[in-house]
Scaffold this motif. Structure first.
Motif, short mmCIF file in Angstrom:
data_model
loop_
_atom_site.label_atom_id
_atom_site.label_comp_id
_atom_site.label_asym_id
_atom_site.label_seq_id
_atom_site.Cartn_x
_atom_site.Cartn_y
_atom_site.Cartn_z
N THR A 71 18.28 29.48 63.76
CA THR A 71 19.09 28.30 64.09
C THR A 71 20.45 28.78 64.55
O THR A 71 21.06 29.64 63.93
N PRO A 72 20.98 28.24 65.65
CA PRO A 72 22.29 28.67 66.13
C PRO A 72 23.35 28.55 65.05
O PRO A 72 23.35 27.61 64.27
N SER A 73 24.28 29.52 65.03
CA SER A 73 25.28 29.55 63.97
C SER A 73 26.18 28.34 63.97
O SER A 73 26.76 28.01 62.96
N ASN A 74 26.32 27.64 65.10
CA ASN A 74 27.20 26.49 65.10
C ASN A 74 26.65 25.36 64.25
O ASN A 74 27.40 24.47 63.86
N ALA A 75 25.38 25.38 63.91
CA ALA A 75 24.82 24.35 63.04
C ALA A 75 25.44 24.41 61.66
O ALA A 75 25.56 23.40 60.98
N ASP A 135 30.50 28.00 69.79
CA ASP A 135 30.39 29.46 69.93
C ASP A 135 30.74 29.85 71.35
O ASP A 135 30.23 29.26 72.31
N LEU A 136 31.63 30.82 71.50
CA LEU A 136 32.11 31.25 72.81
C LEU A 136 31.45 32.54 73.28
O LEU A 136 31.09 32.66 74.45
N GLN A 137 31.32 33.51 72.38
CA GLN A 137 30.68 34.77 72.75
C GLN A 137 30.21 35.51 71.51
O GLN A 137 30.71 35.29 70.42
N LYS A 138 29.24 36.40 71.75
CA LYS A 138 28.67 37.22 70.67
C LYS A 138 28.25 38.54 71.30
O LYS A 138 27.54 38.54 72.31
N HIS A 139 28.72 39.67 70.72
CA HIS A 139 28.41 40.98 71.30
C HIS A 139 28.21 42.02 70.20
O HIS A 139 28.91 42.00 69.19
N ASP A 140 27.30 42.94 70.45
CA ASP A 140 27.16 44.10 69.57
C ASP A 140 28.40 44.97 69.73
O ASP A 140 28.97 45.05 70.81
N LEU A 141 28.80 45.62 68.65
CA LEU A 141 29.92 46.54 68.70
C LEU A 141 29.41 47.98 68.77
O LEU A 141 28.23 48.24 68.53
N SER A 142 30.30 48.90 69.05
CA SER A 142 29.91 50.32 69.08
C SER A 142 29.70 50.86 67.67
O SER A 142 29.18 51.95 67.50
N ILE A 143 30.08 50.10 66.67
CA ILE A 143 29.85 50.47 65.27
C ILE A 143 28.44 49.99 64.90
O ILE A 143 28.16 48.79 64.99
N PRO A 144 27.55 50.90 64.52
CA PRO A 144 26.17 50.50 64.21
C PRO A 144 26.12 49.38 63.16
O PRO A 144 26.83 49.42 62.15
N GLY A 145 25.29 48.37 63.44
CA GLY A 145 25.09 47.27 62.49
C GLY A 145 26.17 46.21 62.50
O GLY A 145 26.14 45.29 61.67
N LYS A 146 27.13 46.30 63.41
CA LYS A 146 28.23 45.33 63.47
C LYS A 146 28.21 44.58 64.81
O LYS A 146 27.80 45.12 65.82
N GLN A 188 32.82 35.06 68.50
CA GLN A 188 34.05 34.31 68.71
C GLN A 188 33.68 32.84 68.87
O GLN A 188 32.74 32.50 69.59
N ALA A 189 34.44 31.97 68.18
CA ALA A 189 34.15 30.54 68.21
C ALA A 189 35.44 29.73 68.19
O ALA A 189 36.46 30.19 67.66
N ARG A 190 35.37 28.56 68.76
CA ARG A 190 36.47 27.59 68.68
C ARG A 190 36.04 26.54 67.66
O ARG A 190 34.92 26.02 67.74
N ILE A 191 36.93 26.24 66.73
CA ILE A 191 36.65 25.22 65.73
C ILE A 191 37.70 24.13 65.88
O ILE A 191 38.91 24.41 65.80
N ASP A 192 37.23 22.90 66.13
CA ASP A 192 38.11 21.76 66.30
C ASP A 192 38.02 20.85 65.07
O ASP A 192 36.91 20.50 64.64
N PHE A 193 39.17 20.51 64.53
CA PHE A 193 39.27 19.66 63.35
C PHE A 193 39.89 18.32 63.76
O PHE A 193 41.00 18.29 64.28
N ASP A 194 39.20 17.22 63.50
CA ASP A 194 39.81 15.91 63.67
C ASP A 194 40.91 15.76 62.62
O ASP A 194 40.98 16.53 61.65
N ALA A 195 41.74 14.74 62.78
CA ALA A 195 42.80 14.46 61.81
C ALA A 195 42.20 14.28 60.41
O ALA A 195 41.11 13.70 60.26
N HIS A 196 42.88 14.81 59.42
CA HIS A 196 42.52 14.65 58.00
C HIS A 196 41.09 15.08 57.70
O HIS A 196 40.35 14.38 57.01
N THR A 197 40.69 16.24 58.22
CA THR A 197 39.38 16.80 57.90
C THR A 197 39.54 18.17 57.26
O THR A 197 40.60 18.79 57.37
N SER A 198 38.49 18.62 56.61
CA SER A 198 38.54 19.94 56.00
C SER A 198 37.16 20.58 56.03
O SER A 198 36.15 19.89 56.12
N PHE A 199 37.16 21.91 55.97
CA PHE A 199 35.91 22.66 55.87
C PHE A 199 35.97 23.41 54.55
O PHE A 199 36.90 24.16 54.29
#
Length: 133
Positions: A19-23, A34-45, A49-60
């Motif tokens: 399931t996509p991580s934005n769910a 979700d904006l981008q996702k890339h393997d790094l040169s560090i094995p296993g990492k 990158q994502a943008r998270i928008d919060f409406d007024a008076h909301t929390s995560f």
């Protein structure tokens, strides 16, 4: 019978993994893009990158990531609480570093929308976030 239960558990786990991580971050008043996702040169990492928008008076609620999170507030202001530390409020243009595995939350206490750019450097193949129980 036991084999059927094992297959059912494996299928549910596979669906959750694929399931996509934005769910995970879609709560009322909060939108994750979700904006981008890339393997790094560090094995296993990988980096996500994502943008998270919060409406007024909301929390995560309290959650953690299997790696570091770097936050840049794009607009508005957001209050962050990392475990039992004193909450910090950031406004547009300010940044925050959250160490791997630290439970934290984010709140928009204002009457305006707030947004952040979240960059995760995480272990590949693990869920991007885990909610605190």
């Amino acid at each position: 019978m036991k084999t059927n239960k094992i297959y059912a558990i494996m299928i549910v786990g596979l669906i959750a993994l694929l399931t996509p991580s934005n769910a995970h971050a879609q709560q009322s008043g909060i939108k994750r893009t979700d904006l981008q996702k890339h393997d790094l040169s560090i094995p296993g990492k990988e980096t996500v990158q994502a943008r998270i928008d919060f409406d007024a008076h909301t929390s995560f609620g309290k959650h953690a990531h299997p790696g570091e999170e770097i936050i840049y507030v794009i607009e508005g202001s957001l209050e962050y609480q990392i475990e039992d530390e004193t909450p910090v409020t950031l406004k547009a243009g300010e940044v925050l570093f959250i160490p791997a595995g630290k439970f934290h939350s984010a709140k928009n206490h204002t009457n305006a929308k707030a947004s952040e750019l979240a960059t995760y450097i995480v272990e590949k193949g693990k869920p991007i976030l885990v909610m605190k129980k």
